[in-house]
Scaffold this motif. Structure first.
Motif, PDB file in Angstrom:
ATOM      1  N   LEU A 133      -3.220  28.859 -20.251  1.00 21.06           N
ATOM      2  CA  LEU A 133      -3.628  27.703 -21.062  1.00 21.06           C
ATOM      3  C   LEU A 133      -5.093  27.805 -21.462  1.00 21.06           C
ATOM      4  N   CYS A 134      -5.925  28.241 -20.538  1.00 15.63           N
ATOM      5  CA  CYS A 134      -7.351  28.367 -20.854  1.00 15.63           C
ATOM      6  C   CYS A 134      -7.591  29.396 -21.950  1.00 15.63           C
ATOM      7  N   THR A 135      -6.900  30.530 -21.860  1.00 17.20           N
ATOM      8  CA  THR A 135      -7.108  31.600 -22.827  1.00 17.20           C
ATOM      9  C   THR A 135      -6.520  31.252 -24.185  1.00 17.20           C
ATOM     10  N   MET A 136      -5.295  30.731 -24.207  1.00 16.67           N
ATOM     11  CA  MET A 136      -4.614  30.503 -25.475  1.00 16.67           C
ATOM     12  C   MET A 136      -5.187  29.332 -26.263  1.00 16.67           C
ATOM     13  N   THR A 137      -5.959  28.462 -25.612  1.00 15.92           N
ATOM     14  CA  THR A 137      -6.574  27.333 -26.324  1.00 15.92           C
ATOM     15  C   THR A 137      -8.065  27.551 -26.525  1.00 15.92           C
ATOM     16  N   ASN A 138      -8.510  28.771 -26.348  1.00 14.43           N
ATOM     17  CA  ASN A 138      -9.940  29.052 -26.398  1.00 14.43           C
ATOM     18  C   ASN A 138     -10.533  28.764 -27.766  1.00 14.43           C
ATOM     19  N   SER A 139      -9.710  28.904 -28.817  1.00 19.99           N
ATOM     20  CA  SER A 139     -10.166  28.589 -30.171  1.00 19.99           C
ATOM     21  C   SER A 139     -10.011  27.089 -30.391  1.00 19.99           C
ATOM     22  N   ASN A 140     -11.121  26.400 -30.506  1.00 22.99           N
ATOM     23  CA  ASN A 140     -11.105  24.941 -30.598  1.00 22.99           C
ATOM     24  C   ASN A 140     -11.147  24.509 -32.058  1.00 22.99           C
ATOM     25  N   PRO A 141     -10.041  23.928 -32.579  1.00 25.66           N
ATOM     26  CA  PRO A 141     -10.022  23.496 -33.984  1.00 25.66           C
ATOM     27  C   PRO A 141     -11.111  22.487 -34.330  1.00 25.66           C
ATOM     28  N   SER A 142     -11.546  21.699 -33.349  1.00 23.64           N
ATOM     29  CA  SER A 142     -12.554  20.677 -33.639  1.00 23.64           C
ATOM     30  C   SER A 142     -13.890  21.289 -34.030  1.00 23.64           C
ATOM     31  N   ALA A 143     -14.080  22.583 -33.668  1.00 22.71           N
ATOM     32  CA  ALA A 143     -15.326  23.258 -34.010  1.00 22.71           C
ATOM     33  C   ALA A 143     -15.220  24.005 -35.340  1.00 22.71           C
ATOM     34  N   SER A 144     -14.088  23.893 -36.006  1.00 25.17           N
ATOM     35  CA  SER A 144     -13.882  24.574 -37.279  1.00 25.17           C
ATOM     36  C   SER A 144     -13.266  23.601 -38.285  1.00 25.17           C
ATOM     37  N   ASN A 145     -12.779  24.150 -39.367  1.00 24.59           N
ATOM     38  CA  ASN A 145     -12.141  23.321 -40.392  1.00 24.59           C
ATOM     39  C   ASN A 145     -10.656  23.157 -40.154  1.00 24.59           C
ATOM     40  N   GLU A 146     -10.136  23.726 -39.065  1.00 19.89           N
ATOM     41  CA  GLU A 146      -8.708  23.616 -38.770  1.00 19.89           C
ATOM     42  C   GLU A 146      -8.355  22.188 -38.346  1.00 19.89           C
ATOM     43  N   ALA A 147      -7.160  21.778 -38.722  1.00 15.79           N
ATOM     44  CA  ALA A 147      -6.660  20.487 -38.251  1.00 15.79           C
ATOM     45  C   ALA A 147      -6.262  20.619 -36.784  1.00 15.79           C
ATOM     46  N   PRO A 148      -6.523  19.614 -35.964  1.00  7.68           N
ATOM     47  CA  PRO A 148      -6.141  19.685 -34.548  1.00  7.68           C
ATOM     48  C   PRO A 148      -4.635  19.905 -34.402  1.00  7.68           C
ATOM     49  N   LYS A 149      -4.267  20.774 -33.494  1.00  8.50           N
ATOM     50  CA  LYS A 149      -2.858  21.059 -33.261  1.00  8.50           C
ATOM     51  C   LYS A 149      -2.266  20.028 -32.309  1.00  8.50           C
ATOM     52  N   PRO A 150      -0.961  19.823 -32.371  1.00  7.64           N
ATOM     53  CA  PRO A 150      -0.330  18.900 -31.415  1.00  7.64           C
ATOM     54  C   PRO A 150      -0.434  19.446 -30.005  1.00  7.64           C
ATOM     55  N   PRO A 151      -0.260  18.594 -29.001  1.00  7.22           N
ATOM     56  CA  PRO A 151      -0.377  19.055 -27.615  1.00  7.22           C
ATOM     57  C   PRO A 151       0.648  20.145 -27.295  1.00  7.22           C
ATOM     58  N   ILE A 152       0.263  21.066 -26.436  1.00  4.04           N
ATOM     59  CA  ILE A 152       1.210  22.039 -25.902  1.00  4.04           C
ATOM     60  C   ILE A 152       2.123  21.299 -24.935  1.00  4.04           C
ATOM     61  N   GLU A 153       3.427  21.433 -25.130  1.00  2.65           N
ATOM     62  CA  GLU A 153       4.388  20.750 -24.280  1.00  2.65           C
ATOM     63  C   GLU A 153       4.870  21.683 -23.179  1.00  2.65           C
ATOM     64  N   ILE A 154       4.829  21.172 -21.953  1.00  2.00           N
ATOM     65  CA  ILE A 154       5.249  21.948 -20.780  1.00  2.00           C
ATOM     66  C   ILE A 154       6.340  21.160 -20.068  1.00  2.00           C
ATOM     67  N   PHE A 155       7.426  21.824 -19.742  1.00  2.00           N
ATOM     68  CA  PHE A 155       8.568  21.202 -19.079  1.00  2.00           C
ATOM     69  C   PHE A 155       8.810  21.907 -17.755  1.00  2.00           C
ATOM     70  N   GLY A 156       9.180  21.145 -16.732  1.00  2.00           N
ATOM     71  CA  GLY A 156       9.461  21.772 -15.453  1.00  2.00           C
ATOM     72  C   GLY A 156       9.798  20.766 -14.378  1.00  2.00           C
ATOM     73  N   PRO A 157       9.941  21.240 -13.153  1.00  6.41           N
ATOM     74  CA  PRO A 157      10.394  20.379 -12.057  1.00  6.41           C
ATOM     75  C   PRO A 157       9.298  19.486 -11.506  1.00  6.41           C
ATOM     76  N   SER A 158       9.688  18.637 -10.599  1.00  4.01           N
ATOM     77  CA  SER A 158       8.754  17.738  -9.916  1.00  4.01           C
ATOM     78  C   SER A 158       7.597  18.518  -9.296  1.00  4.01           C
ATOM     79  N   THR A 159       6.419  17.930  -9.333  1.00  2.00           N
ATOM     80  CA  THR A 159       5.125  18.424  -8.820  1.00  2.00           C
ATOM     81  C   THR A 159       4.426  19.373  -9.793  1.00  2.00           C
TER      82      THR A 159
END
Length: 387
Positions: free
Chosen positions: A76-102
């Protein structure tokens, strides 16, 4: 036509080896990537592949053993390293993560304790059994506040009547999950494509359109009658001026993909996995030429089950029971070397033992389906075509 492709980024079980990384499967749906599990060093495997981390939109975790989730925070840290807020890109929707309890609390704690800041928001949806605790994510809770990049996800309760969770539905796909037997709670995921339009018999329809060409232009202003094929393709009957009715073809079933976590018994997910185009099933242990001759196949199966795992024969038997078209084995013991030849060449130990494992699965899946059984290796890809 939607392109569906699975790339296996890690195919080892508990321990990685020189030829196999921890579990991680990338499913490509057109331009997006859905990731299934993210074992340690998954980000390195992605960097070595032809896949782009920025295309990952969803992550599905099967269970909380480290070889399936330890790679998620750094990824997650590596793949989101490019921050759209620092450029002209529109913010992307949240990354969705699915999985078990905890999963939510573990990921939140890891990111907070390491002072990690992401360039994109994320949300974790937990698939809960009736006895699982519910993480409210209350921002006023001093013991469990949200991470500053986190959006509180859904708590999805199991439908006890169907023994399954309705995970998500998109414009093209539905995803359900079901519990499968392992040493800890484990999940299997079933992805089903929505029905697709049936095939048009152009040879039969074309003369009918040609016969009505003048009337269509005069009465409806249709200059190109062949354009009306879109109406039929969309599932609507076409009524022609001379009274002929062109019936729309019946929709065809979409593709179905089953991706199982670690398991010795996935029977609860079987009703949802019928007629799968592709099943991904673990085959952690097997009796091969590497084992003492006195070890029997029955003993190998008992040993696998005692640790919550499967043999190739168990995988083949289950896949045949759900009438799967194709079976891919993964999650191999670290003692089974990768089958890309390596230092020992094409006839070395790795290719030999993997072919033996594959053949064991063929014995129970069906000799007539020999060409539809595969042992995955790191960076190997397989397409899921429409039938």
């Amino acid at each position: 036509m939607t392109t569906i492709n699975l790339t296996f980024l890690g195919t080892s079980s508990a321990q990685p080896s020189a030829t196999r990384n921890h579990q991680c499967i990338a499913l490509r749906l057109d331009g997006d990537i859905w990731l299934f599990d993210a074992g340690e060093a998954s980000q390195h495997q992605l960097q070595r592949s032809q896949l782009r981390m920025g295309k990952i939109e969803k992550v599905f975790v099967t269970h909380m053993h480290g070889d399936h989730c330890f790679g998620l925070p750094p990824l997650l840290c590596t793949m989101t390293n490019s921050n759209p807020s620092a450029s002209n890109e529109a913010p992307k929707p949240p990354i969705e993560i699915f999985g078990p309890s905890t999963l939510r609390r573990w990921l939140r704690s890891t990111l907070k304790l390491t002072r990690s800041t992401l360039g994109r928001q994320y949300t974790v949806h937990e698939l809960l059994l009736p006895t699982d605790p519910i993480d409210s994510g209350d921002p006023t809770d001093p013991d469990n506040p949200l991470h500053h990049n986190e959006i509180l996800g859904r708590n999805i309760l199991i439908d006890t009547a169907n023994n399954a969770w309705s995970v998500l539905t998109t414009d093209k796909w539905s995803v359900i999950a079901a519990p499968i037997v392992h040493s800890i709670p484990s999940l299997g995921y079933v992805l089903t494509e929505h029905p697709i339009p049936g095939k048009i018999d152009i040879v039969t329809i074309q003369p009918l359109l040609a016969r009505n060409k003048d009337a269509l232009l005069r009465e409806q202003g249709v200059k190109n009658p062949m354009a009306l094929l879109r109406t039929v393709q969309s599932g609507k009957d076409l009524h022609l001026p001379d009274g002929t009715v062109v019936l729309a073809p019946k929709p065809r079933p979409g593709r179905r993909i089953v991706i199982l976590g670690d398991t010795s018994d996935p029977s609860l997910i079987a009703p949802h996995a019928r007629d799968a185009d592709l099943v991904v099933h673990e085959a952690t242990n097997a009796k091969t030429f590497l084992d003492p001759p006195e070890l029997t196949y029955e003993e190998a199966e008992r040993n696998a089950i005692s640790h919550g795992h499967s043999t190739p024969q168990m995988a083949g038997r289950w896949a045949r029971g759900v009438n799967a078209r194709r079976l891919v084995l993964t999650h191999f013991s670290a003692r089974y070397k990768g089958d890309d030849g390596g230092e020992e060449g094409a006839q070395g130990e790795g290719p030999r033992v993997m072919e033996e494992i594959r053949r064991l699965a063929v014995e129970t899946f069906g000799e007539e389906r020999d060409g539809e059984v595969f042992c995955a290796r790191d960076f190997w890809s397989v397409d899921v075509p429409r039938t």
